[in-house]
Scaffold this motif. Sequence first.
Motif, PDB file in Angstrom:
ATOM      1  N   LEU A  87      -7.686  32.868  24.987  1.00 58.24           N
ATOM      2  CA  LEU A  87      -7.713  34.325  24.959  1.00 58.24           C
ATOM      3  C   LEU A  87      -7.477  34.824  26.375  1.00 58.24           C
ATOM      4  O   LEU A  87      -8.367  34.818  27.200  1.00 58.24           O
ATOM      5  N   SER A  88      -6.277  35.280  26.633  1.00 55.84           N
ATOM      6  CA  SER A  88      -5.797  35.304  27.997  1.00 55.84           C
ATOM      7  C   SER A  88      -5.452  36.672  28.530  1.00 55.84           C
ATOM      8  O   SER A  88      -5.494  37.679  27.851  1.00 55.84           O
ATOM      9  N   SER A  89      -5.093  36.657  29.803  1.00 54.05           N
ATOM     10  CA  SER A  89      -4.692  37.860  30.515  1.00 54.05           C
ATOM     11  C   SER A  89      -3.246  38.219  30.212  1.00 54.05           C
ATOM     12  O   SER A  89      -2.439  37.367  29.889  1.00 54.05           O
ATOM     13  N   GLU A  90      -2.928  39.495  30.362  1.00 60.80           N
ATOM     14  CA  GLU A  90      -1.550  39.952  30.229  1.00 60.80           C
ATOM     15  C   GLU A  90      -0.950  40.262  31.594  1.00 60.80           C
ATOM     16  O   GLU A  90       0.205  40.623  31.694  1.00 60.80           O
ATOM     17  N   ALA A  91      -1.742  40.132  32.638  1.00 55.90           N
ATOM     18  CA  ALA A  91      -1.346  40.688  33.925  1.00 55.90           C
ATOM     19  C   ALA A  91      -0.731  39.673  34.871  1.00 55.90           C
ATOM     20  O   ALA A  91      -0.470  39.980  36.018  1.00 55.90           O
ATOM     21  N   THR A  92      -0.485  38.446  34.429  1.00 59.98           N
ATOM     22  CA  THR A  92       0.006  37.431  35.347  1.00 59.98           C
ATOM     23  C   THR A  92       1.518  37.416  35.471  1.00 59.98           C
ATOM     24  O   THR A  92       2.048  36.798  36.370  1.00 59.98           O
ATOM     25  N   ASP A  93       2.220  38.072  34.569  1.00 58.97           N
ATOM     26  CA  ASP A  93       3.673  38.076  34.611  1.00 58.97           C
ATOM     27  C   ASP A  93       4.185  39.498  34.368  1.00 58.97           C
ATOM     28  O   ASP A  93       4.877  39.759  33.388  1.00 58.97           O
ATOM     29  N   PRO A  94       3.793  40.446  35.257  1.00 62.17           N
ATOM     30  CA  PRO A  94       4.110  41.840  35.002  1.00 62.17           C
ATOM     31  C   PRO A  94       5.599  42.098  35.066  1.00 62.17           C
ATOM     32  O   PRO A  94       6.330  41.519  35.850  1.00 62.17           O
ATOM     33  N   ALA A  95       6.059  42.993  34.201  1.00 56.41           N
ATOM     34  CA  ALA A  95       7.459  43.377  34.234  1.00 56.41           C
ATOM     35  C   ALA A  95       7.709  44.285  35.421  1.00 56.41           C
ATOM     36  O   ALA A  95       6.863  45.090  35.803  1.00 56.41           O
ATOM     37  N   SER A  96       8.852  44.165  36.054  1.00 57.81           N
ATOM     38  CA  SER A  96       9.184  45.003  37.212  1.00 57.81           C
ATOM     39  C   SER A  96       9.381  46.447  36.794  1.00 57.81           C
ATOM     40  O   SER A  96       9.183  47.356  37.580  1.00 57.81           O
ATOM     41  N   ALA A  97       9.773  46.683  35.561  1.00 58.62           N
ATOM     42  CA  ALA A  97       9.937  48.037  35.037  1.00 58.62           C
ATOM     43  C   ALA A  97       9.695  47.990  33.537  1.00 58.62           C
ATOM     44  O   ALA A  97       9.832  46.944  32.897  1.00 58.62           O
ATOM     45  N   ALA A  98       9.308  49.133  32.993  1.00 59.03           N
ATOM     46  CA  ALA A  98       9.046  49.196  31.560  1.00 59.03           C
ATOM     47  C   ALA A  98      10.322  48.922  30.778  1.00 59.03           C
ATOM     48  O   ALA A  98      11.401  49.421  31.115  1.00 59.03           O
ATOM     49  N   LEU A  99      10.192  48.117  29.738  1.00 58.64           N
ATOM     50  CA  LEU A  99      11.331  47.849  28.878  1.00 58.64           C
ATOM     51  C   LEU A  99      11.646  49.089  28.035  1.00 58.64           C
ATOM     52  O   LEU A  99      10.751  49.882  27.734  1.00 58.64           O
ATOM     53  N   PRO A 100      12.893  49.275  27.636  1.00 56.26           N
ATOM     54  CA  PRO A 100      13.230  50.433  26.792  1.00 56.26           C
ATOM     55  C   PRO A 100      12.461  50.405  25.480  1.00 56.26           C
ATOM     56  O   PRO A 100      12.287  49.345  24.867  1.00 56.26           O
ATOM     57  N   LEU A 101      12.027  51.583  25.049  1.00 55.74           N
ATOM     58  CA  LEU A 101      11.274  51.658  23.807  1.00 55.74           C
ATOM     59  C   LEU A 101      12.084  51.196  22.607  1.00 55.74           C
ATOM     60  O   LEU A 101      11.514  50.708  21.620  1.00 55.74           O
ATOM     61  N   ARG A 102      13.396  51.340  22.670  1.00 56.59           N
ATOM     62  CA  ARG A 102      14.223  50.904  21.537  1.00 56.59           C
ATOM     63  C   ARG A 102      14.164  49.392  21.352  1.00 56.59           C
ATOM     64  O   ARG A 102      14.498  48.884  20.272  1.00 56.59           O
ATOM     65  N   ARG A 103      13.731  48.676  22.384  1.00 56.17           N
ATOM     66  CA  ARG A 103      13.536  47.230  22.262  1.00 56.17           C
ATOM     67  C   ARG A 103      12.090  46.886  21.922  1.00 56.17           C
ATOM     68  O   ARG A 103      11.835  45.916  21.210  1.00 56.17           O
ATOM     69  N   VAL A 104      11.166  47.686  22.432  1.00 53.45           N
ATOM     70  CA  VAL A 104       9.755  47.354  22.298  1.00 53.45           C
ATOM     71  C   VAL A 104       9.195  47.765  20.940  1.00 53.45           C
ATOM     72  O   VAL A 104       8.497  46.986  20.272  1.00 53.45           O
ATOM     73  N   LEU A 105       9.486  48.989  20.507  1.00 58.24           N
ATOM     74  CA  LEU A 105       8.885  49.496  19.274  1.00 58.24           C
ATOM     75  C   LEU A 105       9.279  48.704  18.030  1.00 58.24           C
ATOM     76  O   LEU A 105       8.436  48.490  17.153  1.00 58.24           O
ATOM     77  N   PRO A 106      10.546  48.264  17.896  1.00 60.16           N
ATOM     78  CA  PRO A 106      10.855  47.433  16.725  1.00 60.16           C
ATOM     79  C   PRO A 106      10.045  46.148  16.671  1.00 60.16           C
ATOM     80  O   PRO A 106       9.611  45.734  15.581  1.00 60.16           O
ATOM     81  N   ALA A 107       9.822  45.517  17.821  1.00 59.88           N
ATOM     82  CA  ALA A 107       9.009  44.298  17.837  1.00 59.88           C
ATOM     83  C   ALA A 107       7.568  44.608  17.451  1.00 59.88           C
ATOM     84  O   ALA A 107       6.932  43.841  16.708  1.00 59.88           O
ATOM     85  N   PHE A 108       7.048  45.727  17.933  1.00 58.87           N
ATOM     86  CA  PHE A 108       5.701  46.153  17.567  1.00 58.87           C
ATOM     87  C   PHE A 108       5.629  46.420  16.064  1.00 58.87           C
ATOM     88  O   PHE A 108       4.675  46.023  15.396  1.00 58.87           O
ATOM     89  N   ALA A 109       6.649  47.104  15.537  1.00 53.31           N
ATOM     90  CA  ALA A 109       6.674  47.405  14.098  1.00 53.31           C
ATOM     91  C   ALA A 109       6.727  46.131  13.271  1.00 53.31           C
ATOM     92  O   ALA A 109       6.092  46.047  12.204  1.00 53.31           O
ATOM     93  N   VAL A 110       7.458  45.136  13.733  1.00 53.02           N
ATOM     94  CA  VAL A 110       7.517  43.855  13.023  1.00 53.02           C
ATOM     95  C   VAL A 110       6.142  43.196  13.028  1.00 53.02           C
ATOM     96  O   VAL A 110       5.700  42.651  11.999  1.00 53.02           O
ATOM     97  N   ASP A 111       5.437  43.244  14.179  1.00 60.36           N
ATOM     98  CA  ASP A 111       4.083  42.688  14.235  1.00 60.36           C
ATOM     99  C   ASP A 111       3.181  43.351  13.200  1.00 60.36           C
ATOM    100  O   ASP A 111       2.439  42.674  12.477  1.00 60.36           O
ATOM    101  N   VAL A 112       3.231  44.681  13.137  1.00 60.60           N
ATOM    102  CA  VAL A 112       2.383  45.418  12.195  1.00 60.60           C
ATOM    103  C   VAL A 112       2.760  45.081  10.756  1.00 60.60           C
ATOM    104  O   VAL A 112       1.888  44.843   9.912  1.00 60.60           O
ATOM    105  N   ALA A 113       4.062  45.044  10.467  1.00 61.98           N
ATOM    106  CA  ALA A 113       4.512  44.741   9.105  1.00 61.98           C
ATOM    107  C   ALA A 113       4.111  43.330   8.696  1.00 61.98           C
ATOM    108  O   ALA A 113       3.663  43.099   7.556  1.00 61.98           O
ATOM    109  N   LEU A 114       4.265  42.382   9.600  1.00 58.24           N
ATOM    110  CA  LEU A 114       3.864  41.009   9.290  1.00 58.24           C
ATOM    111  C   LEU A 114       2.364  40.915   9.052  1.00 58.24           C
ATOM    112  O   LEU A 114       1.913  40.251   8.110  1.00 58.24           O
ATOM    113  N   ALA A 115       1.591  41.593   9.901  1.00 61.38           N
ATOM    114  CA  ALA A 115       0.140  41.557   9.751  1.00 61.38           C
ATOM    115  C   ALA A 115      -0.273  42.139   8.401  1.00 61.38           C
ATOM    116  O   ALA A 115      -1.108  41.560   7.685  1.00 61.38           O
TER     117      ALA A 115
END
Length: 277
Positions: free
Chosen positions: A6-34
């Motif tokens: 059960l780990s940290s998220e802060a060890t490999d920070p992104a240099s800039a926020a990824l576009p939401l058009r890439r992030v939200l579909p992955a989040f939606a897939v996580d929710v749908a799968l769950a």
Amino acid sequence: MSQPHLSSEATDPASAALPLRRVLPAFAVDVALAATLSFSTLMLGLFGWAVWRGIQLAQQHGGAPDAHALQAQIGTPPVLFLIVTTLVSTGGTALLLYVWRRRATAAERRESTRRLGKPSTWGWALAAGGVTFLFSSLMSAGGRALGLDLQPSNLDLIREGFARFPVFLTLFAVVLAPLYEELLFRRVLFGRLWRAGWPVLGLVLSSVVFALVHELPGLNGKPADSTLFLILVYAGMGAIFAWVYRRTGTLWAPIAAHILNNAIALAVLQIYGDAPA
């Protein structure tokens, strides 16, 4: 299968926020799968119990009884079966999605271990657990003063489970449920958006999903205003857990906070016969 770290998220920070058009579909897939995995496993368990119960009744009656009579005699599954089925369906889904979609890297494991040794981590966890219980208590008191029905949908199940299986119900409510809920809602859902550079959005969305799992409109048998209020309470609780996860950098902190909140709530339920959402 090895236990997830059960780990940290802060060890490999992104240099800039990824576009939401890439992030939200992955989040939606996580929710749908769950939702799909948890619901289908739960329904499979209930169907299996109904079939087994139907076979029992057929043997008792020396043949298949009338369909309407059979439906009435099958009744509802026992409380222990419902609790175990919930554990398997939701806990199994959380573990599967962690391994499949959000497994910790070696760097995250090392960072989580390092942060576990910091006294501030446990200080924040204890504070978050206390604040969560205080928040839910004050919100519940305010809602009841407005005449709202704020009894959580799972309260009757918890009461019956504790009356018949106090040790197992305590283990489930105080330890097991916080473990798999934090793994799913904070590590998998919130963690995805946090790592992508959208922590506030992740906090909001994951907390709303967390609330809807506990009180789904139209299925909890409550008026719309009571359901909305309960959703706000659960979303607030989820937001506190997500915040302490981000603040400490280790998932053990919101797990500890969740455990403390549930332990206090269960103790209050047994002493006073009521508990906040």
